[in-house]
Design a protein around this motif. Structure first.
Motif, short mmCIF file in Angstrom:
data_model
loop_
_atom_site.label_atom_id
_atom_site.label_comp_id
_atom_site.label_asym_id
_atom_site.label_seq_id
_atom_site.Cartn_x
_atom_site.Cartn_y
_atom_site.Cartn_z
N ALA A 307 0.82 -1.21 0.00
CA ALA A 307 0.00 0.00 0.00
C ALA A 307 0.85 1.26 0.00
CB ALA A 307 -0.93 0.00 1.21
N CYS A 308 2.11 1.13 0.45
CA CYS A 308 3.02 2.28 0.50
C CYS A 308 4.11 2.17 -0.56
CB CYS A 308 3.66 2.37 1.88
SG CYS A 308 2.47 2.54 3.23
N LYS A 309 4.04 1.15 -1.41
CA LYS A 309 4.99 0.92 -2.51
C LYS A 309 6.41 0.61 -2.01
CE LYS A 309 2.47 3.50 -6.09
NZ LYS A 309 1.47 4.28 -5.37
N LEU A 310 6.54 0.04 -0.81
CA LEU A 310 7.80 -0.59 -0.43
C LEU A 310 7.94 -1.89 -1.21
CD1 LEU A 310 7.64 -0.04 3.43
CD2 LEU A 310 9.24 1.07 1.87
N SER A 607 1.29 -1.51 15.12
CA SER A 607 1.41 -0.15 15.65
C SER A 607 2.86 0.28 15.82
CB SER A 607 0.67 -0.04 16.99
OG SER A 607 1.22 -0.93 17.93
N ARG A 608 3.77 -0.70 15.95
CA ARG A 608 5.18 -0.35 16.06
C ARG A 608 5.75 0.08 14.70
NH1 ARG A 608 9.09 -2.09 19.82
NH2 ARG A 608 7.34 -2.36 21.25
N VAL A 609 5.28 -0.57 13.65
CA VAL A 609 5.85 -0.33 12.31
C VAL A 609 5.12 0.79 11.58
CG1 VAL A 609 6.20 -1.36 10.04
CG2 VAL A 609 6.72 -2.67 12.11
N TRP A 610 3.81 0.83 11.70
CA TRP A 610 3.01 1.77 10.90
C TRP A 610 2.42 2.87 11.78
CZ3 TRP A 610 4.18 0.58 6.14
CH2 TRP A 610 4.49 -0.74 5.83
N PRO A 611 2.44 4.11 11.32
CA PRO A 611 2.76 4.57 9.96
C PRO A 611 4.21 4.98 9.74
CG PRO A 611 1.83 6.39 11.17
CD PRO A 611 1.87 5.22 12.14
N ARG A 612 5.14 4.62 10.66
CA ARG A 612 6.53 5.08 10.49
C ARG A 612 7.17 4.51 9.22
NH1 ARG A 612 9.88 4.17 15.77
NH2 ARG A 612 8.71 2.20 15.86
N ALA A 613 6.89 3.24 8.91
CA ALA A 613 7.44 2.67 7.68
C ALA A 613 6.85 3.33 6.45
CB ALA A 613 7.21 1.16 7.64
N THR A 638 -4.33 10.41 6.08
CA THR A 638 -5.23 9.69 5.18
C THR A 638 -4.69 8.29 4.89
OG1 THR A 638 -6.04 11.72 4.13
CG2 THR A 638 -6.23 9.69 2.85
N GLN A 639 -3.39 8.18 4.65
CA GLN A 639 -2.80 6.87 4.39
C GLN A 639 -2.92 5.95 5.60
OE1 GLN A 639 -2.09 5.51 1.76
NE2 GLN A 639 -0.52 3.96 1.99
N ARG A 640 -2.75 6.51 6.77
CA ARG A 640 -2.92 5.72 7.99
C ARG A 640 -4.36 5.19 8.07
NH1 ARG A 640 -6.13 6.09 12.98
NH2 ARG A 640 -5.13 4.56 14.34
N ALA A 641 -5.35 6.02 7.71
CA ALA A 641 -6.75 5.59 7.71
C ALA A 641 -6.96 4.46 6.70
CB ALA A 641 -7.67 6.77 7.40
N ARG A 642 -6.27 4.53 5.55
CA ARG A 642 -6.38 3.45 4.56
C ARG A 642 -5.84 2.14 5.15
NH1 ARG A 642 -3.87 7.36 0.70
NH2 ARG A 642 -5.56 8.31 -0.50
N LEU A 643 -4.72 2.22 5.83
CA LEU A 643 -4.14 1.02 6.44
C LEU A 643 -5.08 0.42 7.48
CD1 LEU A 643 -0.42 2.17 6.87
CD2 LEU A 643 -1.34 0.62 5.13
N VAL A 644 -5.68 1.27 8.29
CA VAL A 644 -6.62 0.80 9.30
C VAL A 644 -7.81 0.11 8.63
CG1 VAL A 644 -8.23 1.54 11.10
CG2 VAL A 644 -5.92 2.48 11.05
N ALA A 645 -8.29 0.69 7.53
CA ALA A 645 -9.41 0.08 6.80
C ALA A 645 -9.05 -1.29 6.25
CB ALA A 645 -9.86 1.00 5.67
N LYS A 646 -7.75 -1.53 6.00
CA LYS A 646 -7.28 -2.84 5.53
C LYS A 646 -7.12 -3.84 6.67
CE LYS A 646 -4.66 -1.08 1.55
NZ LYS A 646 -5.24 -1.89 0.47
N GLY A 647 -7.32 -3.39 7.90
CA GLY A 647 -7.14 -4.27 9.04
C GLY A 647 -5.80 -4.13 9.73
N VAL A 648 -4.99 -3.15 9.30
CA VAL A 648 -3.69 -2.89 9.92
C VAL A 648 -3.91 -1.95 11.10
CG1 VAL A 648 -1.37 -1.96 9.57
CG2 VAL A 648 -2.53 -3.17 7.70
#
Length: 666
Positions: A307-310, A607-613, A638-648
């Motif tokens: 989702a972050c293109k890593l 929560s340790r990795v995201w959204p820092r990564a 906004t990106q953090r909200a997308r990750l949460v919506a994915k279950g992250v």
């Protein structure tokens, strides 16, 4: 025959009967109003975290109607009035957002104010809301249309191979699965009608490599063009590789959002994006040896990376504490080294992780660390007739033999060690399908341990010899040729005079030391291909105190996402020793954040990795010169909200009030 008096009496009785029924109806209406008022008062008193007023609307009339496609930057839809005595109590939004001066402002929802959700306002206001920010031109519409996951279809215009075609179809399937998951999260309350969902046709052309794998030289660029065509939305994605096309899918997904007030997916109706990454290697390291993490958590991490293109999942699979990787070529390593039978990654587990990663445009780089950072997993040599494969296993006092307990390192003079490494490396290459890059590990060798067993040789020369022998094992494992890039951790071996003895053509260095350390810069000045993982910026385990009696067992302070984002170690690329006529020798392939897990276990990874990564992802993709400006806060939220919506379960950037009123917090 009735008399006039009888008729009058009966008429009066009928009149009073109608009056009675009307009175009862009014009393029922009053009771309903009192009940609604009481419920409203109770709700406001008992739920202070979400005090949304309860409005009474007719169950016959629509709660909210709007056939607009958000042609302006705010919706003009308003609630309908009650039109029936058949009342239903429905919870409706408390807040609405409007776009003023290129920023979303929060207002109390009312019939006189247009009702618009925060996600929709954010997407249609000034900021692009894409993460990472594209490196090329971007043009986005300020109009949105409703869509549904099942109305997206893929048409492959051109593909250079069957393998690329299969990967495109499967990756598009994951894209639609993500949309379906988002649709299912909206709940039942719908407060507005945004019209009939549009059909979306996605047309893809891959005009370059026939190899769907991510390689060191893969062109990850893509272009995306989205436009309305009658009642259909056409999306054209063009790329030179499968990975580039997959990034196009990812950007397209970020142009889609769930409007919680409509209970519907919306998408921008037009967009143009040209994009490519600044760096080829954009990684995240996860250590699964200190503490075990389930396959489910790893898959979720890979989805968040995509989702972050890593693009590189560096799997630090083994260490002195445990060896959880079950290998057919060396099954005793897991038998003797895993924490338990339930803390093992099987062949099928690895294949599942690798498959998901491939479809997300990610390589899996498995590291079996050597010659140090080995433990009881390697202690079975004598009973198998192979001699001592390792020395100093769980030696005490541990702080005299290693950086953290337990200790242990391989026997550099046992030929069976190199035979085992050959089989291990071959199996890793086969499992991951990655043969152009490999990680040997290679850090923190204890000179005391080897000196204790080999007092006739300088331990550093033993280390250098081990590295050369390990490279030969890797060459045999890889069909007689070395990978294009073989990585080692920065260490005492990568300092002078030993650095000059390493093969600069085949070896790259993952630099973990502080960016201010002279030895970190010496690697770059010597011309080695490098992956940056500076401990002072990109070590995500720092800042949680010591886990041992000694205070030396931790790094600090905590690396905030702002620190991660603002670290640009390559900006001073010209070494002071060079004249302007010299060629810059720095060869930085990219970087990686490192999540070591001495103080991290299952359930806490997200929560340790995201959204820092995610902050690292934009640094390595876009490398914007400015720091964490206001736009970065808004887009990352906004990106953090997308990750949460994915279950992250990503950690919040700030209080929720700041998400509702972002410019007030900047």
């Amino acid at each position: 025959m009735k008399t006039w008096g009888e008729a009058l009496g009966r008429g009066a009785g009928a009149h009073f009967s109608r009056v009675g029924r009307l009175r009862r109806a009014l009393l029922l209406l009053a009771a309903a109003a009192c009940t609604a008022a009481a419920l409203l008062y109770w709700r406001q008193q008992t739920d202070p975290s979400d005090r949304r007023p309860l409005h009474v609307y007719s169950s016959v009339s629509p709660i909210m109607t709007s056939n607009l496609y958000y042609k302006n930057k705010s919706s003009s839809a308003t609630p309908s009035a009650a039109s029936s005595l058949n009342f239903t109590i429905i919870s409706v939004p408390q807040w609405t957002w409007i776009c003023r001066s290129d920023r979303c402002e929060r207002l109390l929802a009312s019939e006189s104010v247009p009702l618009q959700s925060l996600p929709t306002c954010n997407m249609l206001c000034a900021s692009t809301q894409l993460w990472p920010q594209p490196t090329g031109p971007v043009s986005l519409a300020t109009a949105a249309v409703p869509v549904r996951a099942d109305q997206y279809s893929l048409k492959i215009i051109y593909s250079p191979s069957r393998a690329v075609t299969e990967h495109l179809n499967d990756a598009f399937g994951l894209f639609k699965d993500d949309l379906r998951h988002l649709e299912r999260s909206h709940g039942d309350n719908r407060h507005m009608d945004v019209g009939t969902p549009r059909e979306v046709i996605v047309r893809v052309s891959v005009n370059g490599t026939a190899d769907p794998r991510l390689r060191l030289n893969t062109d990850e660029s893509y272009t995306l063009n989205m436009r309305p065509n009658g009642n259909i939305i056409l999306v054209d994605i063009s790329a030179q590789s499968f990975c580039g096309a997959r990034h196009g899918f990812e950007t397209m997904s970020q142009l889609i959002w769930l409007d919680p007030y409509a209970g519907s997916l919306l998408t921008l109706e037009a967009a143009n994006v040209q994009d490519k990454p600044r760096f080829h290697y954009r990684g995240l390291l996860l250590d699964t040896a200190r503490n075990y993490f389930s396959v489910k958590e790893i898959l979720r991490t890979i989805d968040a990376m995509a989702a972050c293109k890593l693009n590189t999942f560096h799997w630090h699979a083994s260490d002195s504490q445990s060896f959880p990787l079950k290998l057919n070529s060396a099954p005793r390593l897991a038998e003797h080294g895993a924490y338990s039978p339930g803390a093992i990654y099987t062949q099928e587990d690895v294949k599942t992780i690798v498959r998901r990663a491939k479809l997300r445009g990610i390589r899996v780089l498995i590291e079996v660390d050597a010659p140090a950072h080995v433990g009881r997993a390697w202690a079975w040599g004598p009973e198998a007739g192979l001699g001592h494969l390792a020395y100093c296993v769980e030696q005490t006092p541990w702080n005299s033999y290693c950086g953290e307990p337990p200790c242990g390192q391989l026997n550099p003079r046992n030929p069976h060690v190199y035979d085992l490494l050959t089989h291990i490396y071959a199996e890793i290459i086969k499992l991951t399908d990655v043969d152009d890059i490999f990680h040997l590990g290679g850090d923190e060798v204890s000179e005391r341990c080897w000196k204790q067993h080999f007092n006739d040789t300088d331990p550093m020369n033993l280390w250098l010899d081990f590295t050369r022998q390990a490279l030969k094992s890797l060459q045999r494992a890889n069909g007689g040729r070395l990978p294009e890039l073989t990585l080692l951790w920065s260490s005492r071996l990568t300092r002078s005079p030993y650095l000059e003895k390493l093969d600069v053509k085949n070896i790259g260095i993952q630099i973990w030391g502080s960016s201010s350390w002279p030895e970190s810069r010496a690697v770059l000045d010597a011309g080695f291909r490098s992956i940056i993982s500076h401990v002072d910026a990109w070590y995500l385990d720092c800042g949680f105190g010591s886990w041992r009696d000694s205070s030396d067992g931790h790094c600090g302070p905590y690396r905030s996402w702002q620190r991660v984002y603002e670290h640009r170690p390559w900006v001073d690329e010209q070494p002071a020793s060079l004249s302007s006529a010299d060629v810059n020798p720095w060869r930085i392939d990219g970087g990686a954040a490192c999540q070591w897990t001495e103080q991290l276990g299952p359930g806490g990874l997200d929560s340790r990795v995201w959204p820092r990564a995610a902050a690292l992802a934009e640094r390595l993709w876009s490398d914007r010169s400015e720091g964490a400006a206001a736009d970065v806060y808004l887009r990352l939220d906004t990106q953090r909200a997308r990750l949460v919506a994915k279950g992250v379960r990503a950690a919040p950037l700030w209080p929720q009030w700041c998400s509702h009123n972002p410019h007030a917090c900047l």
